[in-house]
Design an enzyme around this catalytic site. Sequence first.
Site, short mmCIF file in Angstrom:
data_model
loop_
_atom_site.label_atom_id
_atom_site.label_comp_id
_atom_site.label_asym_id
_atom_site.label_seq_id
_atom_site.Cartn_x
_atom_site.Cartn_y
_atom_site.Cartn_z
N SER A 12 0.82 -1.22 0.00
CA SER A 12 0.00 0.00 0.00
C SER A 12 0.85 1.27 0.00
O SER A 12 1.84 1.38 0.71
CB SER A 12 -0.92 0.01 1.23
OG SER A 12 -1.53 1.28 1.32
N LYS A 13 0.41 2.22 -0.81
CA LYS A 13 1.12 3.50 -0.91
C LYS A 13 0.58 4.51 0.10
O LYS A 13 1.11 5.62 0.22
CB LYS A 13 0.94 4.11 -2.32
CG LYS A 13 1.37 3.20 -3.45
CD LYS A 13 2.85 3.27 -3.66
CE LYS A 13 3.28 2.46 -4.85
NZ LYS A 13 4.56 1.78 -4.64
N SER A 14 -0.51 4.17 0.79
CA SER A 14 -1.16 5.15 1.68
C SER A 14 -0.22 5.68 2.77
O SER A 14 -0.20 6.89 3.02
CB SER A 14 -2.43 4.56 2.29
OG SER A 14 -3.36 4.33 1.26
N THR A 57 -8.47 -1.62 2.84
CA THR A 57 -8.31 -2.10 1.47
C THR A 57 -8.69 -3.57 1.39
O THR A 57 -9.17 -4.16 2.38
CB THR A 57 -6.88 -1.79 0.95
OG1 THR A 57 -6.84 -2.12 -0.44
CG2 THR A 57 -5.79 -2.55 1.67
N LYS A 61 -13.24 -4.32 2.79
CA LYS A 61 -14.13 -3.15 2.66
C LYS A 61 -15.58 -3.48 3.01
O LYS A 61 -16.30 -2.64 3.53
CB LYS A 61 -14.05 -2.58 1.23
CG LYS A 61 -12.71 -1.95 0.93
CD LYS A 61 -12.67 -1.31 -0.45
CE LYS A 61 -11.26 -0.93 -0.82
NZ LYS A 61 -11.16 -0.18 -2.07
N ASP A 97 -13.36 6.08 -2.66
CA ASP A 97 -12.82 5.55 -3.94
C ASP A 97 -13.55 6.16 -5.13
O ASP A 97 -12.91 6.73 -6.02
CB ASP A 97 -12.96 4.02 -4.00
CG ASP A 97 -11.95 3.30 -3.12
OD1 ASP A 97 -10.84 3.81 -2.96
OD2 ASP A 97 -12.30 2.23 -2.59
N GLY A 120 -16.17 -5.08 -8.79
CA GLY A 120 -16.43 -4.16 -7.68
C GLY A 120 -16.19 -2.70 -8.05
O GLY A 120 -16.99 -1.83 -7.69
N TYR A 201 -2.78 1.32 -11.66
CA TYR A 201 -1.67 2.26 -11.50
C TYR A 201 -0.34 1.50 -11.36
O TYR A 201 -0.35 0.30 -11.15
CB TYR A 201 -1.88 3.22 -10.33
CG TYR A 201 -1.97 2.59 -8.97
CD1 TYR A 201 -3.19 2.24 -8.42
CD2 TYR A 201 -0.82 2.36 -8.21
CE1 TYR A 201 -3.28 1.67 -7.17
CE2 TYR A 201 -0.90 1.80 -6.94
CZ TYR A 201 -2.12 1.45 -6.43
OH TYR A 201 -2.20 0.88 -5.19
N GLY A 221 -4.77 5.16 -12.87
CA GLY A 221 -5.24 4.82 -11.53
C GLY A 221 -4.53 5.61 -10.45
O GLY A 221 -5.02 5.71 -9.33
N1 LIG Z 1 -6.60 3.20 -8.65
C1 LIG Z 1 -7.31 2.79 -7.63
O1 LIG Z 1 -7.40 3.51 -6.62
C2 LIG Z 1 -8.06 1.48 -7.71
C3 LIG Z 1 -9.10 1.22 -6.79
C4 LIG Z 1 -9.77 -0.01 -6.88
C5 LIG Z 1 -9.38 -0.96 -7.84
N2 LIG Z 1 -8.36 -0.69 -8.70
C6 LIG Z 1 -7.99 -1.70 -9.76
O2 LIG Z 1 -9.15 -2.05 -10.48
C7 LIG Z 1 -9.00 -3.31 -11.11
C8 LIG Z 1 -10.27 -4.12 -10.96
O3 LIG Z 1 -10.57 -4.37 -9.61
P1 LIG Z 1 -11.98 -5.01 -9.15
O4 LIG Z 1 -11.89 -5.23 -7.69
O5 LIG Z 1 -13.11 -4.22 -9.69
O6 LIG Z 1 -11.91 -6.43 -9.91
P2 LIG Z 1 -12.97 -7.59 -10.01
O7 LIG Z 1 -14.13 -7.32 -9.10
O8 LIG Z 1 -12.22 -8.86 -9.85
O9 LIG Z 1 -13.51 -7.46 -11.56
C9 LIG Z 1 -12.70 -7.74 -12.62
C10 LIG Z 1 -13.41 -7.40 -13.94
O10 LIG Z 1 -12.41 -7.42 -14.95
C11 LIG Z 1 -12.81 -8.29 -16.01
N3 LIG Z 1 -11.57 -8.86 -16.54
C12 LIG Z 1 -10.57 -9.46 -15.85
N4 LIG Z 1 -9.56 -9.81 -16.70
C13 LIG Z 1 -9.94 -9.41 -17.94
C14 LIG Z 1 -9.33 -9.47 -19.23
N5 LIG Z 1 -8.13 -10.04 -19.41
N6 LIG Z 1 -10.00 -8.94 -20.27
C15 LIG Z 1 -11.20 -8.35 -20.09
N7 LIG Z 1 -11.85 -8.27 -18.92
C16 LIG Z 1 -11.22 -8.80 -17.85
C17 LIG Z 1 -13.75 -9.28 -15.40
O11 LIG Z 1 -14.58 -9.80 -16.41
P3 LIG Z 1 -15.46 -11.18 -16.21
O12 LIG Z 1 -16.72 -10.76 -15.50
O13 LIG Z 1 -15.69 -11.63 -17.61
O14 LIG Z 1 -14.61 -12.11 -15.41
C18 LIG Z 1 -14.50 -8.36 -14.39
O15 LIG Z 1 -15.52 -7.65 -15.03
C19 LIG Z 1 -7.75 -3.92 -10.48
O16 LIG Z 1 -6.71 -3.84 -11.42
C20 LIG Z 1 -7.47 -3.03 -9.26
O17 LIG Z 1 -6.08 -2.98 -8.98
C21 LIG Z 1 -7.71 0.50 -8.65
#
Ligand SMILES: NC(=O)c1ccc[n+]([C@@H]2O[C@H](COP(=O)([O-])OP(=O)(O)OC[C@H]3O[C@@H](n4cnc5c(N)ncnc54)[C@H](OP(=O)(O)O)[C@@H]3O)[C@@H](O)[C@H]2O)c1
Length: 255
Positions: A12-14, A57, A61, A97, A120, A201, A221
């Site tokens: 975590s970067k926090s 995180t 959550k 978020d 999510g 990110y 991100g």
């Molecule tokens: N910058 C920030 O502050 C921040 C905050 C939160 C999350 N994030 C990032 O957000 C991303 C998603 O997190 P999440 O918790 O929402 O994930 P999640 O609930 O596991 O959902 C993943 C989604 O991505 C799709 N997916 C996975 N691999 C894929 C691929 N190769 N091609 C196309 N679609 C694909 C899945 O599709 P299916 O339904 O078909 O499986 C699903 O819709 C992560 O990389 C996380 O690090 C960043």
Amino acid sequence: MFLIFGDPVSHSKSPLMHNYFFKKEGIDECYGRFCLKDGSKIIEKFKELKIKGANVTVPHKEWAYKLADEVRGIAKEIGAVNTLVKEDDKIVGYNTDAPGFLEAVKDFKFKKPLIIGAGGTAKALSLVLPKADILNRSEKRLEYFKKKGKKTFTWNEIDNFDYDLIINTTSAGLNDENLPAPTNIINKLFSNSKYAVDVIYGKETPFLKKAKEYNLKTKSGLDMLVYQGVLAMELFLGKELDREKVAKLYFEILR
Ligand SMILES: NC(=O)c1ccc[n+]([C@@H]2O[C@H](COP(=O)([O-])OP(=O)(O)OC[C@H]3O[C@@H](n4cnc5c(N)ncnc54)[C@H](OP(=O)(O)O)[C@@H]3O)[C@@H](O)[C@H]2O)c1
């Protein structure tokens, strides 16, 4: 004392962001990290450690949402809490978020967003972007959005490419070089769009590389991470901050 609960939490970067802010602002506080194995103990631990506030995180959550004494704002709709604050005798839960995302794109003048992904993060963003349609690789997770009256597509179904903001919320590109949808779909979307945002990110994803080829304005991100942190700091301190000034500090230390 503040900290972040998660498992794992070492990445975590926090702590880096918030401790830099405290130091620069001359605030006599510190921010640590706590690897919490059992999410059902989150409030118990919060009280035991006598902290003033915490971020939460993955994967805790939902536990923070269920167990906080009170939940306020968009966190109630999202069903997930990423910020806990001690307010008098209560521990209050918030979610910064999705509002952090909005803050990060506040200079983008978009009308019609498309969210790629249905996990999510997509759920949370769809609540702050009520006009967004959803595109996902497969059908199953689209059910939630359909029930909410959203327009959804799988890769095979998409027939509209008229969006001015394209958001990648999938993990495609995180540990590979994949785009979040087939190249022909992304090309068509980008040729009509003005803006692209990736929630990943720590690297320039193929999605953002391609967006730049199309001369789109982009955010990564990192922007979302920074602004969720700025909004969390406002809650921790119980006052409004000069958000751009604080964001500048966070970008400075993260880069
Ligand atoms: N910058 C920030 O502050 C921040 C905050 C939160 C999350 N994030 C990032 O957000 C991303 C998603 O997190 P999440 O918790 O929402 O994930 P999640 O609930 O596991 O959902 C993943 C989604 O991505 C799709 N997916 C996975 N691999 C894929 C691929 N190769 N091609 C196309 N679609 C694909 C899945 O599709 P299916 O339904 O078909 O499986 C699903 O819709 C992560 O990389 C996380 O690090 C960043």
